[in-house]
Design a protein around this motif. Structure first.
Motif, PDB file in Angstrom:
ATOM      1  N   GLN A  69      21.390 -55.570 -20.548  1.00 15.56           N
ATOM      2  CA  GLN A  69      20.705 -54.306 -20.827  1.00 15.56           C
ATOM      3  C   GLN A  69      19.297 -54.304 -20.226  1.00 15.56           C
ATOM      4  O   GLN A  69      18.846 -53.308 -19.663  1.00 15.56           O
ATOM      5  CB  GLN A  69      20.629 -54.057 -22.337  1.00 15.56           C
ATOM      6  CG  GLN A  69      21.937 -53.690 -22.971  1.00 15.56           C
ATOM      7  CD  GLN A  69      22.423 -52.329 -22.517  1.00 15.56           C
ATOM      8  OE1 GLN A  69      21.649 -51.421 -22.261  1.00 15.56           O
ATOM      9  NE2 GLN A  69      23.731 -52.197 -22.386  1.00 15.56           N
ATOM     10  N   PHE A  70      18.619 -55.429 -20.359  1.00 16.73           N
ATOM     11  CA  PHE A  70      17.275 -55.559 -19.797  1.00 16.73           C
ATOM     12  C   PHE A  70      17.305 -55.409 -18.282  1.00 16.73           C
ATOM     13  O   PHE A  70      16.477 -54.694 -17.699  1.00 16.73           O
ATOM     14  CB  PHE A  70      16.668 -56.905 -20.202  1.00 16.73           C
ATOM     15  CG  PHE A  70      15.418 -57.248 -19.458  1.00 16.73           C
ATOM     16  CD1 PHE A  70      14.246 -56.526 -19.662  1.00 16.73           C
ATOM     17  CD2 PHE A  70      15.399 -58.290 -18.543  1.00 16.73           C
ATOM     18  CE1 PHE A  70      13.084 -56.843 -18.974  1.00 16.73           C
ATOM     19  CE2 PHE A  70      14.244 -58.614 -17.859  1.00 16.73           C
ATOM     20  CZ  PHE A  70      13.091 -57.888 -18.070  1.00 16.73           C
ATOM     21  N   GLY A  72      19.505 -53.881 -16.527  1.00 25.02           N
ATOM     22  CA  GLY A  72      19.803 -52.475 -16.237  1.00 25.02           C
ATOM     23  C   GLY A  72      18.568 -51.611 -16.333  1.00 25.02           C
ATOM     24  O   GLY A  72      18.358 -50.692 -15.530  1.00 25.02           O
ATOM     25  N   SER A  73      17.704 -51.905 -17.322  1.00 27.74           N
ATOM     26  CA  SER A  73      16.450 -51.173 -17.464  1.00 27.74           C
ATOM     27  C   SER A  73      15.522 -51.442 -16.278  1.00 27.74           C
ATOM     28  O   SER A  73      14.850 -50.529 -15.782  1.00 27.74           O
ATOM     29  CB  SER A  73      15.764 -51.577 -18.765  1.00 27.74           C
ATOM     30  OG  SER A  73      14.504 -50.990 -18.869  1.00 27.74           O
ATOM     31  N   ASP A  76      16.812 -49.443 -13.435  1.00 31.41           N
ATOM     32  CA  ASP A  76      16.451 -48.032 -13.608  1.00 31.41           C
ATOM     33  C   ASP A  76      15.008 -47.786 -13.186  1.00 31.41           C
ATOM     34  O   ASP A  76      14.700 -46.777 -12.536  1.00 31.41           O
ATOM     35  CB  ASP A  76      16.636 -47.598 -15.064  1.00 31.41           C
ATOM     36  CG  ASP A  76      18.095 -47.403 -15.424  1.00 31.41           C
ATOM     37  OD1 ASP A  76      18.939 -47.393 -14.508  1.00 31.41           O
ATOM     38  OD2 ASP A  76      18.386 -47.274 -16.634  1.00 31.41           O
ATOM     39  N   ASP A  77      14.104 -48.702 -13.559  1.00 26.99           N
ATOM     40  CA  ASP A  77      12.702 -48.559 -13.178  1.00 26.99           C
ATOM     41  C   ASP A  77      12.531 -48.609 -11.666  1.00 26.99           C
ATOM     42  O   ASP A  77      11.739 -47.852 -11.094  1.00 26.99           O
ATOM     43  CB  ASP A  77      11.849 -49.656 -13.818  1.00 26.99           C
ATOM     44  CG  ASP A  77      11.664 -49.456 -15.299  1.00 26.99           C
ATOM     45  OD1 ASP A  77      11.925 -48.336 -15.797  1.00 26.99           O
ATOM     46  OD2 ASP A  77      11.260 -50.422 -15.977  1.00 26.99           O
ATOM     47  N   GLU A  82      13.681 -42.490 -15.677  1.00 24.98           N
ATOM     48  CA  GLU A  82      12.786 -42.552 -16.831  1.00 24.98           C
ATOM     49  C   GLU A  82      13.098 -43.768 -17.684  1.00 24.98           C
ATOM     50  O   GLU A  82      14.254 -44.075 -17.960  1.00 24.98           O
ATOM     51  CB  GLU A  82      12.944 -41.281 -17.667  1.00 24.98           C
ATOM     52  CG  GLU A  82      11.989 -41.203 -18.831  1.00 24.98           C
ATOM     53  CD  GLU A  82      12.172 -39.920 -19.618  1.00 24.98           C
ATOM     54  OE1 GLU A  82      12.092 -39.989 -20.849  1.00 24.98           O
ATOM     55  OE2 GLU A  82      12.406 -38.877 -19.007  1.00 24.98           O
ATOM     56  N   ARG A  83      12.036 -44.425 -18.125  1.00 27.37           N
ATOM     57  CA  ARG A  83      12.190 -45.630 -18.946  1.00 27.37           C
ATOM     58  C   ARG A  83      12.167 -45.219 -20.409  1.00 27.37           C
ATOM     59  O   ARG A  83      11.184 -44.688 -20.894  1.00 27.37           O
ATOM     60  CB  ARG A  83      11.077 -46.607 -18.627  1.00 27.37           C
ATOM     61  CG  ARG A  83      11.244 -47.933 -19.267  1.00 27.37           C
ATOM     62  CD  ARG A  83      10.167 -48.862 -18.789  1.00 27.37           C
ATOM     63  NE  ARG A  83      10.444 -50.201 -19.295  1.00 27.37           N
ATOM     64  CZ  ARG A  83       9.799 -51.253 -18.929  1.00 27.37           C
ATOM     65  NH1 ARG A  83       8.832 -51.162 -18.049  1.00 27.37           N
ATOM     66  NH2 ARG A  83      10.099 -52.429 -19.432  1.00 27.37           N
ATOM     67  N   GLY A  84      13.235 -45.515 -21.127  1.00 27.46           N
ATOM     68  CA  GLY A  84      13.341 -45.103 -22.522  1.00 27.46           C
ATOM     69  C   GLY A  84      12.860 -46.146 -23.503  1.00 27.46           C
ATOM     70  O   GLY A  84      12.405 -45.833 -24.584  1.00 27.46           O
ATOM     71  N   ASN A  85      12.933 -47.417 -23.165  1.00 24.18           N
ATOM     72  CA  ASN A  85      12.588 -48.497 -24.093  1.00 24.18           C
ATOM     73  C   ASN A  85      11.453 -49.338 -23.525  1.00 24.18           C
ATOM     74  O   ASN A  85      11.250 -49.423 -22.314  1.00 24.18           O
ATOM     75  CB  ASN A  85      13.795 -49.410 -24.354  1.00 24.18           C
ATOM     76  CG  ASN A  85      14.912 -48.672 -25.049  1.00 24.18           C
ATOM     77  OD1 ASN A  85      14.676 -47.728 -25.776  1.00 24.18           O
ATOM     78  ND2 ASN A  85      16.133 -49.114 -24.818  1.00 24.18           N
ATOM     79  N   ASP A  86      10.727 -49.998 -24.432  1.00 22.72           N
ATOM     80  CA  ASP A  86       9.678 -50.913 -24.021  1.00 22.72           C
ATOM     81  C   ASP A  86      10.245 -52.324 -24.000  1.00 22.72           C
ATOM     82  O   ASP A  86      10.579 -52.889 -25.036  1.00 22.72           O
ATOM     83  CB  ASP A  86       8.495 -50.828 -24.997  1.00 22.72           C
ATOM     84  CG  ASP A  86       7.363 -51.726 -24.571  1.00 22.72           C
ATOM     85  OD1 ASP A  86       7.234 -51.980 -23.363  1.00 22.72           O
ATOM     86  OD2 ASP A  86       6.613 -52.178 -25.461  1.00 22.72           O
ATOM     87  N   TRP A  87      10.390 -52.897 -22.818  1.00 20.89           N
ATOM     88  CA  TRP A  87      10.965 -54.225 -22.639  1.00 20.89           C
ATOM     89  C   TRP A  87       9.885 -55.219 -22.198  1.00 20.89           C
ATOM     90  O   TRP A  87      10.156 -56.133 -21.432  1.00 20.89           O
ATOM     91  CB  TRP A  87      12.057 -54.182 -21.569  1.00 20.89           C
ATOM     92  CG  TRP A  87      13.253 -53.367 -21.908  1.00 20.89           C
ATOM     93  CD1 TRP A  87      13.433 -52.051 -21.664  1.00 20.89           C
ATOM     94  CD2 TRP A  87      14.447 -53.827 -22.547  1.00 20.89           C
ATOM     95  NE1 TRP A  87      14.668 -51.651 -22.094  1.00 20.89           N
ATOM     96  CE2 TRP A  87      15.309 -52.725 -22.647  1.00 20.89           C
ATOM     97  CE3 TRP A  87      14.867 -55.049 -23.032  1.00 20.89           C
ATOM     98  CZ2 TRP A  87      16.560 -52.812 -23.216  1.00 20.89           C
ATOM     99  CZ3 TRP A  87      16.111 -55.140 -23.597  1.00 20.89           C
ATOM    100  CH2 TRP A  87      16.953 -54.028 -23.690  1.00 20.89           C
TER     101      TRP A  87
END
Length: 114
Positions: A69-70, A72-73, A76-77, A82-87
């Protein structure tokens, strides 16, 4: 060779004792003294270790899904979505889990070989 004779005398004495039978036959296990260190390790491995290692395998699988998931985020960045979560601290936490599981599985391997 005589007519009707055999090649070796040991084979004629006991026809069930062939070379292959001795290879596949179960032999009694070595008796380990429970008071010795090897006996204590054997007791631990047989009674507690399997459940703990199974739990660690399951937990490692969940951590790998979390890492996916990380990643994938991060992808996406890089693509500008758009970034939905703070990783922000996840990468450090994932490294800690990776090394912890590596140490646990290495200890399991060493104990199994002992």
């Amino acid at each position: 060779l005589k007519r009707g004779g055999s090649m070796t005398s040991s084979m004629s004495k006991d026809p069930t004792k062939t070379h292959m039978r001795s290879v596949v036959e179960d032999t009694p296990e070595e008796v380990i003294d429970p008071a010795s260190m090897r006996g204590k390790v054997s007791f631990f491995l047989n009674n507690f270790n399997n459940h703990f290692i199974n739990f660690c395998v399951l937990a490692n699988t969940i951590v790998m899904f979390w890492e996916l998931q990380f990643l994938g985020s991060v992808a996406d960045d890089s693509l500008g979505f758009e970034r939905g979560n703070d990783w922000s601290k996840v990468e450090v936490i994932l490294k800690v889990f990776e090394y912890a599981f590596a140490v646990i599985f290495l200890l399991d391997l060493v104990l199994q070989l002992y």
